[in-house]
Design a protein around this motif. Sequence first.
Motif, PDB file in Angstrom:
ATOM      1  N   VAL B 255       9.733  -3.843  -4.765  1.00 45.60           N
ATOM      2  CA  VAL B 255      10.991  -4.305  -4.176  1.00 45.60           C
ATOM      3  C   VAL B 255      11.082  -3.836  -2.740  1.00 45.60           C
ATOM      4  N   ARG B 256      10.740  -2.577  -2.508  1.00 50.86           N
ATOM      5  CA  ARG B 256      10.871  -2.053  -1.148  1.00 50.86           C
ATOM      6  C   ARG B 256       9.855  -2.710  -0.217  1.00 50.86           C
ATOM      7  N   CYS B 257       8.649  -2.959  -0.728  1.00 55.40           N
ATOM      8  CA  CYS B 257       7.652  -3.646   0.097  1.00 55.40           C
ATOM      9  C   CYS B 257       8.146  -5.041   0.450  1.00 55.40           C
ATOM     10  N   GLY B 258       8.736  -5.722  -0.544  1.00 58.05           N
ATOM     11  CA  GLY B 258       9.264  -7.059  -0.284  1.00 58.05           C
ATOM     12  C   GLY B 258      10.368  -7.031   0.742  1.00 58.05           C
ATOM     13  N   GLU B 259      11.194  -5.988   0.686  1.00 59.71           N
ATOM     14  CA  GLU B 259      12.323  -5.916   1.615  1.00 59.71           C
ATOM     15  C   GLU B 259      11.871  -5.679   3.046  1.00 59.71           C
ATOM     16  N   LEU B 260      10.683  -5.087   3.210  1.00 56.69           N
ATOM     17  CA  LEU B 260      10.161  -4.927   4.569  1.00 56.69           C
ATOM     18  C   LEU B 260      10.036  -6.286   5.247  1.00 56.69           C
ATOM     19  N   PHE B 261       9.397  -7.222   4.527  1.00 57.79           N
ATOM     20  CA  PHE B 261       9.163  -8.537   5.136  1.00 57.79           C
ATOM     21  C   PHE B 261      10.456  -9.324   5.224  1.00 57.79           C
ATOM     22  N   GLN B 262      11.356  -9.070   4.265  1.00 59.78           N
ATOM     23  CA  GLN B 262      12.665  -9.714   4.332  1.00 59.78           C
ATOM     24  C   GLN B 262      13.402  -9.270   5.601  1.00 59.78           C
ATOM     25  N   SER B 263      13.321  -7.974   5.899  1.00 57.26           N
ATOM     26  CA  SER B 263      14.001  -7.467   7.088  1.00 57.26           C
ATOM     27  C   SER B 263      13.416  -8.081   8.351  1.00 57.26           C
ATOM     28  N   VAL B 264      12.083  -8.192   8.383  1.00 55.96           N
ATOM     29  CA  VAL B 264      11.437  -8.815   9.542  1.00 55.96           C
ATOM     30  C   VAL B 264      11.960 -10.231   9.708  1.00 55.96           C
ATOM     31  N   ASN B 265      12.066 -10.936   8.593  1.00 53.36           N
ATOM     32  CA  ASN B 265      12.570 -12.297   8.591  1.00 53.36           C
ATOM     33  C   ASN B 265      13.994 -12.363   9.145  1.00 53.36           C
ATOM     34  N   ILE B 266      14.836 -11.423   8.682  1.00 54.43           N
ATOM     35  CA  ILE B 266      16.230 -11.415   9.125  1.00 54.43           C
ATOM     36  C   ILE B 266      16.307 -11.134  10.618  1.00 54.43           C
ATOM     37  N   ILE B 267      15.476 -10.177  11.096  1.00 51.76           N
ATOM     38  CA  ILE B 267      15.506  -9.862  12.525  1.00 51.76           C
ATOM     39  C   ILE B 267      15.119 -11.095  13.336  1.00 51.76           C
ATOM     40  N   ARG B 268      14.099 -11.826  12.880  1.00 54.68           N
ATOM     41  CA  ARG B 268      13.677 -13.029  13.615  1.00 54.68           C
ATOM     42  C   ARG B 268      14.789 -14.075  13.622  1.00 54.68           C
ATOM     43  N   GLN B 269      15.400 -14.286  12.460  1.00 52.24           N
ATOM     44  CA  GLN B 269      16.486 -15.265  12.390  1.00 52.24           C
ATOM     45  C   GLN B 269      17.635 -14.872  13.296  1.00 52.24           C
ATOM     46  N   ALA B 270      18.009 -13.578  13.236  1.00 54.41           N
ATOM     47  CA  ALA B 270      19.142 -13.122  14.035  1.00 54.41           C
ATOM     48  C   ALA B 270      18.836 -13.248  15.521  1.00 54.41           C
ATOM     49  N   ALA B 271      17.591 -12.945  15.894  1.00 52.50           N
ATOM     50  CA  ALA B 271      17.222 -13.040  17.312  1.00 52.50           C
ATOM     51  C   ALA B 271      17.259 -14.487  17.774  1.00 52.50           C
ATOM     52  N   ALA B 272      16.949 -15.407  16.866  1.00 50.94           N
ATOM     53  CA  ALA B 272      16.967 -16.820  17.251  1.00 50.94           C
ATOM     54  C   ALA B 272      18.393 -17.340  17.370  1.00 50.94           C
ATOM     55  N   LYS B 273      19.277 -16.826  16.513  1.00 43.95           N
ATOM     56  CA  LYS B 273      20.625 -17.387  16.452  1.00 43.95           C
ATOM     57  C   LYS B 273      21.627 -16.657  17.320  1.00 43.95           C
ATOM     58  N   ILE B 274      21.242 -15.526  17.879  1.00 48.88           N
ATOM     59  CA  ILE B 274      22.245 -14.660  18.518  1.00 48.88           C
ATOM     60  C   ILE B 274      22.981 -15.396  19.643  1.00 48.88           C
ATOM     61  N   PRO B 275      24.320 -15.433  19.578  1.00 48.65           N
ATOM     62  CA  PRO B 275      25.077 -16.133  20.620  1.00 48.65           C
ATOM     63  C   PRO B 275      25.307 -15.230  21.817  1.00 48.65           C
ATOM     64  N   PRO B 276      25.471 -15.805  23.003  1.00 52.20           N
ATOM     65  CA  PRO B 276      25.812 -14.971  24.153  1.00 52.20           C
ATOM     66  C   PRO B 276      27.286 -14.591  24.092  1.00 52.20           C
ATOM     67  N   GLY B 277      27.675 -13.668  24.910  1.00 57.54           N
ATOM     68  CA  GLY B 277      29.097 -13.330  24.960  1.00 57.54           C
ATOM     69  C   GLY B 277      29.331 -11.846  25.040  1.00 57.54           C
ATOM     70  N   GLU B 278      30.575 -11.512  24.781  1.00 59.41           N
ATOM     71  CA  GLU B 278      31.004 -10.116  24.855  1.00 59.41           C
ATOM     72  C   GLU B 278      30.315  -9.316  23.761  1.00 59.41           C
ATOM     73  N   ILE B 279      30.207  -7.982  23.978  1.00 62.21           N
ATOM     74  CA  ILE B 279      29.646  -7.168  22.902  1.00 62.21           C
ATOM     75  C   ILE B 279      30.678  -6.209  22.319  1.00 62.21           C
ATOM     76  N   ALA B 280      31.854  -6.131  22.925  1.00 62.50           N
ATOM     77  CA  ALA B 280      32.855  -5.229  22.360  1.00 62.50           C
ATOM     78  C   ALA B 280      34.246  -5.676  22.799  1.00 62.50           C
ATOM     79  N   VAL B 281      35.224  -5.360  21.986  1.00 65.27           N
ATOM     80  CA  VAL B 281      36.612  -5.578  22.391  1.00 65.27           C
ATOM     81  C   VAL B 281      37.275  -4.216  22.531  1.00 65.27           C
ATOM     82  N   LYS B 282      38.310  -4.183  23.358  1.00 65.22           N
ATOM     83  CA  LYS B 282      38.985  -2.905  23.577  1.00 65.22           C
ATOM     84  C   LYS B 282      39.873  -2.593  22.377  1.00 65.22           C
TER      85      LYS B 282
END
Lengths: 143, 358, 123
Positions: B255-282
């Motif tokens: 399970v943990r080995c599988g989650e390694l590749f799952q995490s890589v997958n999520i990072i790639r997806q998130a990097a592709a989809k990340i929208p521009p904009g603010e990073i914090a609100v006051k």
Amino acid sequence: MTQEQTIENIALTELLDKVRSFRASKHRLAQICATDLGDKYELLYSFDLQGKLTSLRTYLPIPANHSLAPGSAGGPTTDATHPHLQSISSIYGASILYENELHDLFGIQMDGLAVDFHGNLYKTAIKYPMGSKKAPTPTCETK
Amino acid sequence: MATTIIPFGPQHPVLPEPVHLDLVVEDEKVVEARPSIGFIHRGLERLAEKKEYQEFVYVAERICGICSFIHGQTYCQAIEEIMKIPVPPRAQYLRTIWGELSRLHSHLLWLGLMADGMGFESLFMHAWRIREKVLNIIEATTGGRVIFGSCKIGGVRRDIDPDTMKTLLAQIDDINKDMHEIVNVFLSDRSVKARLVGVGTLTKDEAYDLGCVGPMLRASGVSQDMRSLGYAAFNEIKVEPIVRTAGDSYARCEVRCGELFQSVNIIRQAAAKIPPGEIAVKVTGKPTGESITRTEQPRGEVVYYVKANGAMNLQRFRVRTPTFANLPALLKVLQGCDLADVPMLVLTIDPCISCTER
Amino acid sequence: MAIFAMERLALKWAFKKPVTSRYPFEPRVPLPHSRGKLEMPTPTCIHCKICEKKCPTDAITVDRAKKTWVIDRLRCISCGACVENCPKDSLTLSEMHNGPVVTRDREFAAAVVIADKPSPPKV
């Protein structure tokens, strides 16, 4: 972002029946948490079913003469002034750690615990560090 | 038969952190294990009553050294939920990326410790060699190697610029290739299998009843992953829990080995989809209310309960960490195992004792 | 299904340079933007005490009357809260990490007295 969760307010006497019904409907015990409200402890039992969290909230009154000073020989007090709570460990075996924690940190006396650590789960310098602040300052034990 | 009690821990080569087990042994078989924790109880739940709620992010992050980022993130989410703060989407995606990086480094650490626990020193070195690359990415993007310090209430404190993101993805590809090599060893090597297959089996019902969380639960066939609750960016990035049904140590490793590749997958997806904009609100004002927040840490589900009454400090801050929930299961799998398997079984729950003793 | 996976891995790395560095001879170069040692404030410091208030570990002590800025290195966690909140940008986190602290003199070991600083420019 808000996660799906409900908090049900129940009376202390209903607790065991409610927990039994959760057990029957295959809920997983997620946590037990106590909060010191001064004259009573707020107890929160959270159960999870397929990602949906249901919590039971109940109040445990603290006796007026409740004292958190350790009992004889520094061991757990079986003092009548401690608030008493019925353990759910006969229903959920996994609750033993949470309930021993309630005893060690809050000084709540658990009745019917399946595995009782007698106050030795946490080796804190101050006995019952999170117990009711109304009580006199707990004494620091030296070993 | 006569029984012997063998003390295991708090100092033991296999344990990075102090936990003590009294093993009741008959011959070579463990009959019962009695745990005792609390050697490093720090009273962080009580500290919340003295620190300002915004400062407490730093403390929440230091609950654990390995899942540090997700602890900080969960705390921020709990406060944001109480105060109804709209977190900018870019911040949500950045949190997701850092959360998955932290999962990568935690699982690689665990694989290394696992190899070390069974005496496979060279595999341990390889696992940590790859982990070092992940730590370098973390240091380049957040400034800290282990304590990220990049999450704050209302968003994140640092942005990842496009150039860094490109390098990050290239490094992730490299790490992915390296991970395939060592995961191959973990899942097919004869000596690894001899130590893991069939050891410490936990059935589906037992795992569920004992309140297991995380990889421990998923290895026993229960499909439950808190990332499916849709916190951070997980409402847009779907996560399919990695489930194995065998329930033994090998399944947990799988399970943990599988989650390694799952995490890589999520990072790639998130990097592709990340929208521009603010990073914090006051963030202004003081929180009033309560919330229970759950997220998925490398070790499993963490439950935060935060109760605030309009003061600068919180009234109650409670963390139920994954290891705390997995301890009853550990005691269960220890019953009837061989004495020589005890270190491996203790490791398979991925114990994080600092987490357990807030 | 991989056969001889470990053997192949071991062979591959037998002919490579080690990934570890020879530490005392090759010091580690910190990555850019790494959170290292907190530098002493530049003379633009106006002793406004914001860093003292924002410090989660109470490592910084500022005295407005005596114009002193004192840091306890053993308490500083390099979180960068003071740097973010400094109104005059006079604090920075260096990329290099702090060296070992050998004394426990909390208040005065790392004290910096900015006594002869020029008066802050009027904005």
